[in-house]
Design an enzyme around this catalytic site. Structure first.
Site, PDB file in Angstrom:
ATOM      1  N   ARG A   4      -0.089  -6.242  10.307  1.00  0.00           N
ATOM      2  CA  ARG A   4       0.112  -5.600   8.438  1.00  0.00           C
ATOM      3  C   ARG A   4       0.335  -7.460   7.839  1.00  0.00           C
ATOM      4  O   ARG A   4       0.349  -7.621   7.204  1.00  0.00           O
ATOM      5  CB  ARG A   4       1.813  -5.317   8.134  1.00  0.00           C
ATOM      6  N   TYR A  21      -1.606  -8.087   3.952  1.00  0.00           N
ATOM      7  CA  TYR A  21      -1.139  -7.732   3.130  1.00  0.00           C
ATOM      8  C   TYR A  21       0.054  -7.992   2.991  1.00  0.00           C
ATOM      9  O   TYR A  21       0.266  -8.962   2.080  1.00  0.00           O
ATOM     10  CB  TYR A  21      -0.454  -6.420   2.984  1.00  0.00           C
ATOM     11  N   GLY A  72      -0.727 -11.993   2.446  1.00  0.00           N
ATOM     12  CA  GLY A  72      -1.896 -12.358   1.145  1.00  0.00           C
ATOM     13  C   GLY A  72      -0.427 -12.362   0.346  1.00  0.00           C
ATOM     14  O   GLY A  72      -1.239 -13.061  -0.588  1.00  0.00           O
ATOM     15  N   PHE A 108       5.256  13.009   4.739  1.00  0.00           N
ATOM     16  CA  PHE A 108       6.577  13.775   4.069  1.00  0.00           C
ATOM     17  C   PHE A 108       6.700  15.275   3.685  1.00  0.00           C
ATOM     18  O   PHE A 108       6.684  16.126   4.162  1.00  0.00           O
ATOM     19  CB  PHE A 108       7.842  13.314   4.438  1.00  0.00           C
ATOM     20  N   GLN A 148      15.573   3.932  10.980  1.00  0.00           N
ATOM     21  CA  GLN A 148      14.975   2.599   9.939  1.00  0.00           C
ATOM     22  C   GLN A 148      15.220   3.674   8.785  1.00  0.00           C
ATOM     23  O   GLN A 148      15.453   4.425   8.249  1.00  0.00           O
ATOM     24  CB  GLN A 148      13.996   2.483  10.592  1.00  0.00           C
ATOM     25  N   ARG A 197      14.756   2.896   4.494  1.00  0.00           N
ATOM     26  CA  ARG A 197      13.988   2.438   3.208  1.00  0.00           C
ATOM     27  C   ARG A 197      14.809   3.026   1.902  1.00  0.00           C
ATOM     28  O   ARG A 197      15.830   3.727   1.713  1.00  0.00           O
ATOM     29  CB  ARG A 197      12.196   3.199   2.966  1.00  0.00           C
ATOM     30  N   ASP A 219       6.669  -2.881  11.940  1.00  0.00           N
ATOM     31  CA  ASP A 219       7.246  -1.890  11.031  1.00  0.00           C
ATOM     32  C   ASP A 219       9.102  -1.881  11.117  1.00  0.00           C
ATOM     33  O   ASP A 219       9.939  -2.103  12.268  1.00  0.00           O
ATOM     34  CB  ASP A 219       7.410  -0.264  11.985  1.00  0.00           C
ATOM     35  N   PRO A 220       8.987  -2.863   9.710  1.00  0.00           N
ATOM     36  CA  PRO A 220      10.596  -3.075   9.159  1.00  0.00           C
ATOM     37  C   PRO A 220      11.427  -2.097   9.504  1.00  0.00           C
ATOM     38  O   PRO A 220      12.040  -0.695   9.584  1.00  0.00           O
ATOM     39  CB  PRO A 220      10.612  -3.399   7.768  1.00  0.00           C
TER      40      PRO A 220
END
Length: 343
Positions: A145, A148, A151, A194, A212, A214, A276-277
């Site tokens: 990752r 991104y 960057g 989803f 996890q 979000r 992945d967070p």
């Protein structure tokens, strides 16, 4: 020119966020130049604007210089999901870094104010929760990752160096997970994944244990935040978190979408992708205090609008046909109509 009307450049303007921003700015009466190379954007996102007297589209890659006269620049150009930026990670880094250099150079030459669409990914897999702007992040600089994440971090560095060295007027927004109409159905983002899986009756793919978290911001709220940040006094440079602080687990999101679509899709588990967070939630105190901004659209309301968009999209016989798509664990049957990436 009317002093209230501005010449505004939007890079990445044919993308999900960029097209909504163009809509809002055109409606306000400004003269808009939308620039996009269509690597992940689509001209179909701009059909409602093409032909408007205060809207122009230019196919251009921001990794090359652009010579135009503008008053403001919104720099949104960059692939924004793992499915998109894993296709060409080197180009993704170039878009963030070279694109920032070119747009900052344009801002310096013209005296334009410039806003960078940064991301919550600069926090990486955070060790601080919720994430405040003072937190420097926890990012793997060599992971899949990184093209991104790093960057965008480098772009922020460039913005503040141009501001300190060249007195360029900058704004930096750290955007948290945003969703809504015009998301690409095959971009691999969790909301689009989803919803499409539920509407197609396919198993809904959860990664890890699905716990996890979000925080999801509806696109209309996000655009309002960006415009308020651009319109704020010059002393407010950011970075400022723009996102919804309501936090949901992936299981909660999946179950809500299943209920709203009336789907019978089962939930299945897959291994968690690298880096992945585990948690993602913005602290928006700075946005509230400095911009008078906070989101107003609750997740259930925003998902209802987004589901209606995808339901129409997946049922529209006039849409371009993608023979078989297998991105983000969505399998679309042969001849099932969807918007092709970059079409």
């Amino acid at each position: 020119m009317n002093r209230g009307i501005k010449r505004i450049l939007v890079t990445g303007g044919a993308g999900f966020l960029g097209s909504h921003l163009c809509d809002r700015l055109v409606a306000q009466g400004h003269d808009i130049l939308c620039v996009d190379n269509l690597f992940t954007g689509s001209k179909s996102n701009l059909t409602q604007l093409l032909g408007r007297p205060n809207f122009d589209y230019m196919r251009h890659d921001v990794t090359f210089p652009l010579y135009v006269e503008v008053d403001e620049i919104y720099n949104l150009a960059c692939p924004a999901s793992p499915v998109q930026y894993s296709v060409n990670p080197v180009q993704t880094t170039k878009t963030s870094v070279h694109g920032a250099i070119n747009m900052l150079g344009l801002a310096k030459r013209t005296g334009a104010k410039i806003l960078q669409a940064s991301t919550s990914e600069v926090y990486g897999d955070p060790e601080v929760h919720p994430q405040q702007e003072e937190y420097w992040g926890h990012v793997n600089p060599i992971g899949p990752r990184a093209c991104y994440d790093e960057g965008k971090r480098c772009a922020e560095t460039l913005f503040f160096d141009y501001h300190r060295e060249g007195r360029v007027r900058i704004k930096v927004a750290r955007i948290f997970n945003t969703y809504g109409p015009r998301m690409d159905p095959a971009d691999g983002r969790v909301v689009s994944n989803f919803i499409c899986q539920a509407l197609l009756g396919q198993p809904i793919t959860l990664y890890g244990d699905g716990r996890q978290t979000r925080s999801f911001c509806y696109v209309d709220d996000l655009i309002d935040g960006l415009i308020r940040l651009m319109g704020s006094e010059d002393a407010i440079t950011g970075p400022i978190n723009i996102g919804n602080p309501d936090e949901f687990t992936m299981i909660e999101l999946a179950e809500m979408i299943v209920a709203l679509t009336g789907s019978r899709s089962p939930l299945i588990m897959r291994p968690l992708p690298a880096d992945d967070p585990r948690q993602r939630r913005p602290d928006i105190a700075r946005a509230r205090d400095m911009l008078g901004w906070e989101p107003t659209v609750r997740l259930r309301e925003g998902l209802t609008r987004t589901i209606a968009y995808f339901d129409a999209l997946l049922s529209c016989a006039a849409s371009p046909v993608l023979p078989i798509a297998m991105q983000g664990d969505i399998v679309l049957p042969p001849a099932y109509p969807v918007n092709r990436l970059g079409a």
